[in-house]
Design an enzyme around this catalytic site. Structure first.
Site, mmCIF file in Angstrom:
data_model
loop_
_atom_site.group_PDB
_atom_site.id
_atom_site.type_symbol
_atom_site.label_atom_id
_atom_site.label_comp_id
_atom_site.label_asym_id
_atom_site.label_seq_id
_atom_site.Cartn_x
_atom_site.Cartn_y
_atom_site.Cartn_z
ATOM 1 N N VAL A 130 46.312 35.757 36.238
ATOM 2 C CA VAL A 130 46.740 37.041 36.461
ATOM 3 C C VAL A 130 45.600 38.151 36.138
ATOM 4 C CG1 VAL A 130 47.988 37.783 34.204
ATOM 5 C CG2 VAL A 130 48.988 38.795 36.205
ATOM 6 N N ILE A 189 50.710 30.299 37.591
ATOM 7 C CA ILE A 189 49.928 31.399 37.232
ATOM 8 C C ILE A 189 49.997 31.500 35.630
ATOM 9 C CG2 ILE A 189 51.498 33.042 37.626
ATOM 10 C CD1 ILE A 189 48.842 34.501 38.583
ATOM 11 N N CYS A 190 49.028 31.969 34.834
ATOM 12 C CA CYS A 190 49.141 32.353 33.623
ATOM 13 C C CYS A 190 48.137 33.276 33.216
ATOM 14 C CB CYS A 190 48.844 31.085 32.586
ATOM 15 S SG CYS A 190 47.007 30.323 32.754
ATOM 16 N N HIS A 191 47.573 33.816 32.015
ATOM 17 C CA HIS A 191 46.742 34.846 31.872
ATOM 18 C C HIS A 191 45.258 34.584 32.704
ATOM 19 C CE1 HIS A 191 44.561 37.571 29.001
ATOM 20 N NE2 HIS A 191 44.706 38.210 29.881
#
Length: 118
Positions: free
Chosen positions: A104, A75-77
């Site tokens: 996220v 997961i990242c932004h």
């Protein structure tokens, strides 16, 4: 590997997994300053920023994966870095690696607003 070939998991499916007792790794590849603004609190979360996912970071991930026996959800932004890391891990021979579609940001908007936005 084309972008459409990267295995993904939707945020609703990730939320179900987080509520379960299933073992997995939630690999957050964002930088520390980003974690300070928005974070999914879960015991299975491991933060290794994409900028540090070299031999050392991969070694930490490997040790953690040996104990989890499950999938790795990256997961990242918004999902760009997680797609790149997922592609890289697959090229390194990893299996059961999935990018979290929408990152996220989408998780906070659709699942849990307390995670935070930035």
């Amino acid at each position: 590997m084309a972008a459409e070939d990267i295995p993904e998991i939707e945020v609703h499916a990730l939320a179900e997994k987080i509520r379960s007792e299933e073992e997995f790794i939630l690999l957050d590849v964002r930088e520390e300053w980003e974690l300070a603004r928005a974070r999914i609190a879960d015991r299975r979360m491991l933060n290794i920023p994409m900028s540090q996912l070299t031999a050392k970071g991969k070694s930490v991930l490997t040790r953690r994966a040996e104990g989890s026996g499950g999938n790795v959800y990256v997961i990242c932004h918004h999902g760009v870095r997680s797609s790149n890391v997922t592609r890289w891990l697959i090229a390194q021979g990893w299996r059961n690696v999935f990018s979290v579609h929408g990152g996220v940001d989408e998780y906070a908007r659709k699942i849990d607003p307390s995670v935070g936005l930035y």
